[in-house]
Structure formats: structure tokens, C-alpha cells
Design an enzyme around this catalytic site. Structure first.
Site, short mmCIF file in Angstrom:
data_model
loop_
_atom_site.label_atom_id
_atom_site.label_comp_id
_atom_site.label_asym_id
_atom_site.label_seq_id
_atom_site.Cartn_x
_atom_site.Cartn_y
_atom_site.Cartn_z
N GLU A 165 -93.73 -113.72 -14.20
CA GLU A 165 -93.95 -114.56 -14.52
C GLU A 165 -94.67 -115.39 -13.57
O GLU A 165 -94.85 -116.42 -13.31
CB GLU A 165 -93.17 -115.68 -15.38
CG GLU A 165 -92.67 -114.52 -16.75
CD GLU A 165 -91.78 -116.31 -17.28
OE1 GLU A 165 -92.44 -117.06 -17.69
OE2 GLU A 165 -91.30 -115.49 -18.23
N GLU A 270 -87.21 -107.42 -21.63
CA GLU A 270 -86.87 -107.99 -23.20
C GLU A 270 -86.84 -108.30 -23.98
O GLU A 270 -87.61 -109.26 -25.02
CB GLU A 270 -87.08 -109.90 -22.18
CG GLU A 270 -86.88 -109.74 -20.26
CD GLU A 270 -87.40 -111.47 -20.15
OE1 GLU A 270 -87.80 -111.93 -20.78
OE2 GLU A 270 -87.64 -111.64 -19.24
C1 XIL Z 1 -84.49 -117.47 -21.44
C2 XIL Z 1 -82.27 -117.26 -21.90
O1 XIL Z 1 -83.19 -116.42 -22.86
C3 XIL Z 1 -82.34 -118.49 -21.95
O2 XIL Z 1 -80.86 -118.48 -22.71
C4 XIL Z 1 -82.58 -119.98 -21.05
O3 XIL Z 1 -82.57 -121.17 -21.84
C5 XIL Z 1 -84.10 -119.71 -20.75
O4 XIL Z 1 -84.69 -119.00 -20.07
N1 XIL Z 1 -88.87 -114.96 -19.83
C6 XIL Z 1 -87.32 -114.80 -19.11
C7 XIL Z 1 -85.97 -115.35 -19.25
O5 XIL Z 1 -88.02 -113.75 -18.13
O6 XIL Z 1 -85.88 -115.19 -18.12
C8 XIL Z 1 -85.65 -116.34 -20.59
O7 XIL Z 1 -84.27 -116.16 -20.37
C9 XIL Z 1 -87.26 -115.45 -21.05
C10 XIL Z 1 -88.14 -115.38 -21.11
#
Ligand code: XIL
Length: 380
Positions: A165, A270
Site C-alpha cells: 500500500e 486478500e
Molecule cells: C488486516 C487484518 O485482517 C486485521 O486482523 C488487522 O487488524 C488489520 O489488518 N490490507 C492488508 C492486510 O494488507 O494486512 C490487512 O489485514 C487488511 C488490509
């Protein structure tokens, strides 16, 4: 100017990397019968594993994950602030357990993530006296961090989300501590460090809203520069935090094509499908964002109506049809969790809602979307 031949050579290199990224799955899929097996000739099918799920040691759950998926990503335990909350106080336990689980079950293990502005420790940008850190000192910290983690898991973790990001939809480079202190070419420096730490690792850039035309245009420019300067980057992670009616799949596909044209392997890193009303038109995934709870924003607290269940199924099928269309260029599709009970989407971007974004329900039973994805392949 780069000739077409040089470009093809690079595409060929990317293809080799893609083959490598899939290799482990072929080795292990033979003895399995889950969803990953059904897609084994198309791409890896992964899930995110939480520290909680691993620590509970519920064998039914862990067996289900190992049966249904052939790739795993660490949901939180490899983030810098979780691994090293205080300088030098490394918390390797959950990360080691995560990697061991993947190895035991012949899964492709994905490291998430080396450099990210979120979930970074508070001490990172300060020196020992609590003053803002110098560029040279931060460079040293980043290099040591990358060497230590990648060194520890060399040969065990094949794919790394190197930078997460780093780009804002509208404004180009996100103005993080890394950007401000290390300078505008910081991402390039980090990819070079990661490659030096493990020359065999498949290195990817990971971000959300990758369908966004501004973000795409910006990144395409960045990656073209990387090609010219031979920065070692092998793939792009499209996080794929989608909803029932966003994003526009045409734009999503345009982004897929743009990255493929640059010779980069695609990873859907994701994925989940949010079924809840969008709060204040927010469809991003910047984790510091939050909105106040209201019952209106939480309409399915007592269960998901059949109509919405069907919409969820249709959306999964629609997206997997798109993935299959580009299967030659997709290394992996990873869901951000297995059961609705554990999804971060129950608390983001509004805390305390009941969301239904994944393929298994709160009792770890396969949902209609799961069966539809199996059918999509078996009846094709
Ligand atoms: C999220 C997790 O799922 C949560 O448990 C945590 O509290 C915050 O992060 N983008 C990403 C992930 O790259 O690492 C994030 O994961 C969601 C958004």
C-alpha cells in the site's frame, strides 16, 4: 529504448517465476480433494491464517484449511509491529508456527509484509533519544529487518509481499514515514534489498483498489521505470477487497491486463466479498479508517437473507470467471480468511457488524458460493 526481444525475455523470466510460484501446489495437490485441488492447474488457491486460529489448535479447522487450500498468508503475525513491538524484542513464535504449518501441509507460504506504513512499530521512525530518525539510520533498520526475516525463512517462504500500500489513489506516492525519510525512490531500494536477501524469492508489490485508473496509471509508470532500471520485481498483488457491486470489473480487468503487459505475475492476495451497506461511500482498505456503528449499517445481524446469499454466490462466480480467463498469468488467488466468523470485515470499516464475505460460514460449513466455485470448474 528497450527492444521487443528484451521485453519478451523479461516476460519469459516472469513466466518462470510464475511456474515456480505454482510448483509447490502441484506437488501436494495429488492427495487432496478440496477447492484448491479443483483449481490446481489454474492457480494456487490460498487463505489467510490468523494467529488465533493457529493457537487454538482446533484440528478440525486446521485440517479443513489444509484440505481446501494450497497457499497461506500470515494475516498479522509477520507485520513489523507484531514481530518486533520493541527494538530487538522479536516475537517469532506465531510466525514460526505459521511457517511450520505451511511446510507440514506442503503449502506455498506467503510472507506478508516487509514494509508497510500500517501496523509498523511506533519506535521505528525515532532514534534512541526519541528524535526523528535520520535517513541513514532508517535505511539501516529497514535493511536489517529485511535480512533478518527473509534470512530466517529462506527456502521456506517463496513469495513475499515486499511493499504494501505505498500508493494513494489520487495523489501518487503515499506520504508515509518511509517515503518522507528514505526519499521518492524508497520502494525501489527496498525491492533491491529484498532480492539481495533472498535471490530466489518471488517479490511482489501489494495494494488495494488496484482497479482504480489513477492508481493503475501511476503504478504502470513506476513499473516501467523498474523494468528499465532492472529493479527486481516479479508480481503484483491485487488485494481484491470487493463488494457485491464494486469495483467495476471492466476497470479491474483493465488493471490486470496492464500489469500482465509489463510481464508481471498476478496474485489476488486478500479476496473477500463484503455484503454489507457501504458506509459513507468508503470502499478502500486503509486500516486506520473507521465509521460509527448504526443498526442501519448492520442489516443481517440475524442471518443472511437467501437473496443476498445468491448475490454473494454470483459475485464469486463472476470474479472467478475473470480469474480463469487470465489463468495463464495468475499465480495465486488468496481469500482473506476461511470462515465468516474470523473475517476482519466484521469490524472494518465499522466495528461490530455481522458480515458474510468468505466461502465458509460461522460454523465452518461450506457456503453456496463454495459449491458454485467447485461446479464452475467441474462442469466446465
Ligand atoms: C488486516 C487484518 O485482517 C486485521 O486482523 C488487522 O487488524 C488489520 O489488518 N490490507 C492488508 C492486510 O494488507 O494486512 C490487512 O489485514 C487488511 C488490509
Amino acid at each position: 529504448m528497450h527492444s521487443r526481444r528484451q521485453f519478451l525475455t523479461r516476460s519469459a523470466q516472469a513466466a518462470v517465476a510464475l511456474t515456480l510460484a505454482r510448483h509447490q501446489a502441484f506437488a501436494s495437490a495429488a492427495q487432496k480433494s478440496g477447492l484448491a485441488d479443483v483449481y490446481k492447474e489454474d492457480f494456487l488457491l490460498g487463505t489467510a491464517l490468523s494467529t488465533h486460529t493457529l493457537a487454538e489448535k482446533n484440528t478440525q479447522v486446521l485440517d479443513l484449511v489444509a484440505r481446501e487450500f494450497n497457499a497461506i498468508t500470515a494475516e498479522n503475525c509477520m507485520k513489523w509491529g507484531v514481530l518486533e513491538p520493541e527494538p530487538g524484542q522479536w516475537q517469532w513464535g506465531p510466525a514460526d508456527e505459521f511457517v511450520n504449518y505451511g511446510q507440514e501441509h506442503n503449502m506455498a507460504v506467503v510472507g506478508h509484509t516487509l514494509v508497510w506504513h500500517s501496523q509498523a512499530p511506533l519506535w521505528l521512525f525515532k532514534d534512541e533519544q526519541g528524535n526523528p530518525i535520520s535517513k541513514a539510520a532508517l535505511q539501516e533498520r529497514v535493511e536489517q529487518h529485511i535480512n533478518r526475516i527473509m534470512g530466517r525463512y529462506k527456502g521456506k517462504i517463496h513469495t513475499w509481499d515486499v511493499v504494501n500500500e505505498a500508493v494513494d489513489e489520487d495523489k501518487g506516492w503515499r506520504q508515509t514515514g518511509f517515503y518522507k525519510i528514505l526519499g521518492p525512490d524508497y520502494m525501489e531500494q527496498i525491492f533491491r534489498l529484498a532480492h539481495a536477501a533472498d535471490p530466489n524469492a518471488h517479490l511482489i508489490y501489494n495494494d488495494y483498489n488496484m482497479h482504480d485508473p489513477h492508481k493503475r496509471a501511476f503504478l504502470v509508470d513506476v513499473f516501467k521505470g523498474y523494468r528499465q532500471r532492472e529493479v527486481p520485481i516479479h508480481g503484483v498483488g491485487m488485494q481484491t477487497h470487493v463488494g457485491l457491486d464494486y469495483p467495476d470489473l471492466k476497470e479491474f480487468e483493465n488493471s490486470m491486463k496492464a500489469y500482465i503487459d509489463l510481464g508481471l505475475a498476478l496474485h489476488m492476495t486478500e479476496m473477500e466479498v463484503d455484503v454489507l451497506p457501504v458506509a459513507w461511500e468508503f470502499t478502500g482498505a486503509e486500516i486506520s479508517t473507521g465509521f460509527e456503528y448504526s443498526d442501519q449499517l448492520n442489516p443481517y445481524a440475524d442471518g443472511l437473507p437467501d437473496k443476498v446469499q445468491q448475490q454473494l454466490t454470483d459475485r464469486y462466480v463472476q470474479m472467478f470467471e475473470l480469474f480463469l480467463k487470465y489463468r495463464e498469468n495468475i499465480a495465486r488467488v488468496t481469500l482473506w480468511g476461511t470462515s465468516d466468523a474470523e473475517s476482519w470485515k466484521n469490524n472494518f470499516p465499522v466495528r461490530g457488524r455481522s458480515n458474510y464475505p468468505l466461502l465458509f460460514d460461522r460454523d465452518w460449513q461450506a457456503k453456496p458460493a463454495y459449491h458454485a466455485l467447485k461446479k464452475l470448474k467441474t462442469e466446465a
